[in-house]
Design an enzyme around this catalytic site. Structure first.
Site, PDB file in Angstrom:
ATOM      1  N   LYS A 200       0.840  -1.196   0.000  1.00 41.12           N
ATOM      2  CA  LYS A 200       0.000   0.000   0.000  1.00 41.12           C
ATOM      3  C   LYS A 200       0.881   1.254   0.000  1.00 41.12           C
ATOM      4  O   LYS A 200       0.692   2.156  -0.779  1.00 41.12           O
ATOM      5  CB  LYS A 200      -0.914  -0.024   1.228  1.00 41.12           C
ATOM      6  CG  LYS A 200      -1.887   1.104   1.272  1.00 41.12           C
ATOM      7  CD  LYS A 200      -2.870   0.925   2.418  1.00 41.12           C
ATOM      8  CE  LYS A 200      -3.661   2.215   2.596  1.00 41.12           C
ATOM      9  NZ  LYS A 200      -4.675   2.119   3.624  1.00 41.12           N
ATOM     10  N   GLU A 206      10.624  -4.640   4.359  1.00 38.96           N
ATOM     11  CA  GLU A 206      10.712  -6.028   3.877  1.00 38.96           C
ATOM     12  C   GLU A 206      10.398  -6.118   2.389  1.00 38.96           C
ATOM     13  O   GLU A 206      11.123  -6.722   1.603  1.00 38.96           O
ATOM     14  CB  GLU A 206       9.720  -6.923   4.631  1.00 38.96           C
ATOM     15  CG  GLU A 206       9.985  -7.089   6.109  1.00 38.96           C
ATOM     16  CD  GLU A 206       9.291  -6.056   6.979  1.00 38.96           C
ATOM     17  OE1 GLU A 206       9.014  -4.938   6.493  1.00 38.96           O
ATOM     18  OE2 GLU A 206       9.033  -6.358   8.159  1.00 38.96           O
ATOM     19  N   GLY A 258      -4.770  -2.106   4.809  1.00 37.05           N
ATOM     20  CA  GLY A 258      -3.945  -3.228   4.361  1.00 37.05           C
ATOM     21  C   GLY A 258      -4.562  -4.585   4.680  1.00 37.05           C
ATOM     22  O   GLY A 258      -4.640  -5.467   3.819  1.00 37.05           O
ATOM     23  N   ARG A 259      -5.055  -4.766   5.896  1.00 36.98           N
ATOM     24  CA  ARG A 259      -5.571  -6.088   6.281  1.00 36.98           C
ATOM     25  C   ARG A 259      -6.976  -6.353   5.742  1.00 36.98           C
ATOM     26  O   ARG A 259      -7.545  -7.402   5.984  1.00 36.98           O
ATOM     27  CB  ARG A 259      -5.530  -6.256   7.798  1.00 36.98           C
ATOM     28  CG  ARG A 259      -6.209  -5.151   8.587  1.00 36.98           C
ATOM     29  CD  ARG A 259      -5.837  -5.237  10.065  1.00 36.98           C
ATOM     30  NE  ARG A 259      -6.305  -4.095  10.836  1.00 36.98           N
ATOM     31  CZ  ARG A 259      -5.658  -2.942  10.955  1.00 36.98           C
ATOM     32  NH1 ARG A 259      -4.520  -2.763  10.326  1.00 36.98           N
ATOM     33  NH2 ARG A 259      -6.147  -1.959  11.699  1.00 36.98           N
ATOM     34  N   GLU A 344      -4.288  -6.779  14.875  1.00 41.82           N
ATOM     35  CA  GLU A 344      -3.836  -5.468  14.408  1.00 41.82           C
ATOM     36  C   GLU A 344      -5.000  -4.472  14.492  1.00 41.82           C
ATOM     37  O   GLU A 344      -4.797  -3.277  14.661  1.00 41.82           O
ATOM     38  CB  GLU A 344      -3.296  -5.558  12.968  1.00 41.82           C
ATOM     39  CG  GLU A 344      -2.459  -4.359  12.575  1.00 41.82           C
ATOM     40  CD  GLU A 344      -1.649  -4.557  11.304  1.00 41.82           C
ATOM     41  OE1 GLU A 344      -0.475  -4.972  11.389  1.00 41.82           O
ATOM     42  OE2 GLU A 344      -2.188  -4.318  10.219  1.00 41.82           O
ATOM     43  N   HIS A 375      -2.989 -32.999  17.687  1.00 42.37           N
ATOM     44  CA  HIS A 375      -1.775 -33.714  18.073  1.00 42.37           C
ATOM     45  C   HIS A 375      -0.688 -32.743  18.528  1.00 42.37           C
ATOM     46  O   HIS A 375       0.492 -33.094  18.553  1.00 42.37           O
ATOM     47  CB  HIS A 375      -1.305 -34.582  16.906  1.00 42.37           C
ATOM     48  CG  HIS A 375      -2.353 -35.589  16.523  1.00 42.37           C
ATOM     49  ND1 HIS A 375      -2.449 -36.820  17.129  1.00 42.37           N
ATOM     50  CD2 HIS A 375      -3.391 -35.504  15.657  1.00 42.37           C
ATOM     51  CE1 HIS A 375      -3.492 -37.468  16.616  1.00 42.37           C
ATOM     52  NE2 HIS A 375      -4.089 -36.688  15.726  1.00 42.37           N
ATOM     53  N   LYS A 504       9.492  -0.835  13.967  1.00 41.23           N
ATOM     54  CA  LYS A 504      10.019  -0.562  12.612  1.00 41.23           C
ATOM     55  C   LYS A 504      11.057   0.545  12.677  1.00 41.23           C
ATOM     56  O   LYS A 504      12.132   0.438  12.084  1.00 41.23           O
ATOM     57  CB  LYS A 504       8.888  -0.080  11.696  1.00 41.23           C
ATOM     58  CG  LYS A 504       7.992  -1.138  11.124  1.00 41.23           C
ATOM     59  CD  LYS A 504       7.066  -0.466  10.085  1.00 41.23           C
ATOM     60  CE  LYS A 504       5.912  -1.360   9.700  1.00 41.23           C
ATOM     61  NZ  LYS A 504       4.932  -0.678   8.850  1.00 41.23           N
TER      62      LYS A 504
END
Ligand code: F6P
Length: 540
Positions: A200, A206, A258-259, A344, A375, A504
């Site tokens: 965005k 990253e 973004g999410r 978030e 498990h 960040k």
């Protein structure tokens, strides 16, 4: 209302859920809701009529209806960022219902989104048929570079829709760890690979590092690397700066968080893989859930009920976490997706006006697909001291008719887990079971306490007919609205994420020191010692 709910909880704390089900034969239908093929069952909780009524009043008093309407009509409800919240507008494009104008700052959001949507469909069709880029070799592989919402949405959806994927193979790179990029590109041919850089802001560390690494890889192996790079972003200046051609940029407005961005250009990799028709069905599923959320009374409104059940468990029963367990292997990335969506959005401590939240923020969400989780962590869920409300999801049908027995076993396990959580097993039953298996009375006494299950542990189950693109759209929109309702009731802004900023910033400041530069003067003793040790290891 909070006070009243606390009092109800104190009175009902020790009530047996199993007995409630036994004594009220209609409980399963009274405490479940079926909307457009999706059944939400919350009868295996200790919520009764009075609790539900009071929870619904809590939602009413908090202004859920008003806030919902404000969101849907494009008011700037994201107050700390001064933005509208309109991911719902993206699914209106295929919703089959009204898609009249939604105006934000004098611009028609729907018209803008439609233009981009048409470009995306053309692009995906051309890529799938081999007509893009028109000069090079046919694209066989697509690599989506992004992180957070620019990765989790498409990665989750593509995994979920595996049976529909008949286009180029899609891969995802998110982590700044070079291993992610290296391992993903390994074996791919730069001449037949398209790189999608989804960000965005187009400044995320990253993503930009990985994008530069991918560009270098293209440069070594193909003639026109920039022809094979596409950007998805709200920041055209930044995509220009990177050198991406404008015709290869798909934009979206700042009213798409973004999410919440899977519904628009960020979903391009999914559209390429499954085709525009299946991608449209995904949008239609989301739109159908929007229509339900917008119109159903609160006590018959699925996202509202999911939110209220969650709040009941977290805020009144005092269970701080929630496990999401899809009995659907292709929903393996759903828990990670929901972690971003929930935590978030609602992992906050202050209200809209900056004052401390009166009742705290949202829960910790975690999970893994069943039966694998059984498990691993189910031991704690069944016998640990902390109660973890479980949210099970399961499809009535799988996509493998020839493996029907597998699906039957999967469904049986899902139902059995909620049953075991509900019923538990007392000391005497444990002892008798051991004796019936041939244990001596002495050994049965000794082992029985280890085989006791407290039971009376709450769970909910979501059953859908089959994991189609439409159903996936319904499920994701359901969870989005649930998070929204929770946020409204808690009184926080679900649409900003300042909590990710500090780490960040500090990372940016530390990179030179990690790379061998001087340690910052103000570095604390612990971090300084860690850095020095890393330098020692590197020199060894
Ligand atoms: O983690 C913070 C965050 O801003 C998320 O909200 C977002 O999904 C992710 O980073 C990626 O951001 P962008 O799409 O701008 O690269």
């Amino acid at each position: 209302m909070w006070q009243k709910l606390r009092a109800i909880e104190a009175q009902t704390r020790n009530r047996s859920i199993a007995e409630s089900l036994f004594c009220a034969p209609d409980r399963a239908s009274d405490f479940s809701l079926c909307v457009d093929g999706i059944l939400f069952d919350y009868s295996k909780t200790n919520i009764d009529d009075e609790t539900r009524k009071t929870l619904v009043s809590l939602a009413e008093k908090a202004g859920v209806k008003e806030r919902r309407d404000a969101m849907l009509r494009g008011d700037k409800i994201n107050k700390t960022e001064g933005r509208a919240v309109l991911h719902t507008a993206l699914r209106a494009l295929e919703g089959g219902g009204e898609d009249g104008a939604i105006m934000v700052d004098g611009e028609d959001v729907i018209a803008q989104a439609r233009l981009t949507y048409e470009r995306l469909k053309t692009f995906a069709r051309d890529l799938r048929s081999g007509d893009w880029p028109g000069k090079g070799r046919r694209i066989t592989d697509v690599v989506n570079i992004g992180i957070g919402g620019s990765d989790l949405g498409p990665a989750m959806a593509l995994r979920a829709l595996g049976p529909y994927a008949d286009g180029p193979r899609c891969h995802f790179v998110s982590n700044v760890d070079g291993a992610d990029l290296r391992d993903t590109l390994h074996g791919l041919d730069p001449q037949t690979t398209l790189i999608i850089v989804a960000s965005k802001t187009f400044t995320t560390l990253e993503t930009m590092m990985n994008a530069r690494g991918a560009l270098a890889w293209l440069e070594q192996g193909c003639d026109a690397p920039m022809d094979q790079m596409v950007a998805i972003s709200s920041a055209p200046d930044e995509t220009d700066r990177f050198g991406i051609k404008r015709e290869n940029v798909f934009g979206f407005g700042d009213y798409i968080g973004g999410r919440y961005s899977i519904w628009g250009p960020v979903g391009l990799a999914v559209m390429v893989a499954v085709g525009p028709e299946n991608a449209a069905a995904f949008l239609r599923g989301g739109a159908a859930m929007d229509a339900h959320f917008a119109t159903a009374p609160l006590d018959e409104n699925m996202p509202v009920l999911l939110a209220l059940v969650g709040l009941w468990h977290q805020k009144f029963c005092g269970y701080p976490t929630r496990a999401v367990i899809p009995y659907e292997h292709r929903l393996a990335r759903l828990p990670a997706y929901l972690q971003q969506l929930e935590m978030e959005s609602n992992g906050k401590s202050v209200a809209m006006d900056g004052s401390p939240l009166a009742h705290g923020g949202g829960p910790v969400v975690w999970g893994e697909p069943g039966t694998n989780g059984q498990h691993a962590f189910f031991q704690l869920i069944h016998q640990g001291q902390d109660v973890v409300p479980c949210e099970f999801l399961v499809g009535a049908e799988g996509h493998e008719p020839d493996l029907r027995a597998h699906h039957d076993a999967l469904v049986a396990n899902c139902l059995a887990q909620s049953e075991a959580l509900l019923q538990g097993r007392g000391l005497e039953a444990a002892r008798n079971s051991l004796i019936s298996k041939g244990y001596s009375r002495h050994d049965a006494e000794r082992l029985a306490p280890h085989k006791v299950f407290a039971g009376n542990r709450p769970s909910t189950t979501l059953v859908y007919p089959k994991l189609t693109p439409y159903v996936l759209g319904q499920i994701i929109a359901l969870y989005e609205h649930r998070v929204f309702v929770e946020g409204v009731i808690l009184g926080l802004n679900s649409f900003d994420q300042w909590g990710v900023a500090l780490g960040k910033e500090l990372a940016d400041g530390l990179i030179p020191a990690v790379a061998g530069g001087d340690l910052p003067e103000d570095i604390n003793g612990s971090t300084g010692a860690l850095l020095r040790y890393i330098h020692v290891c590197r020199k060894a």
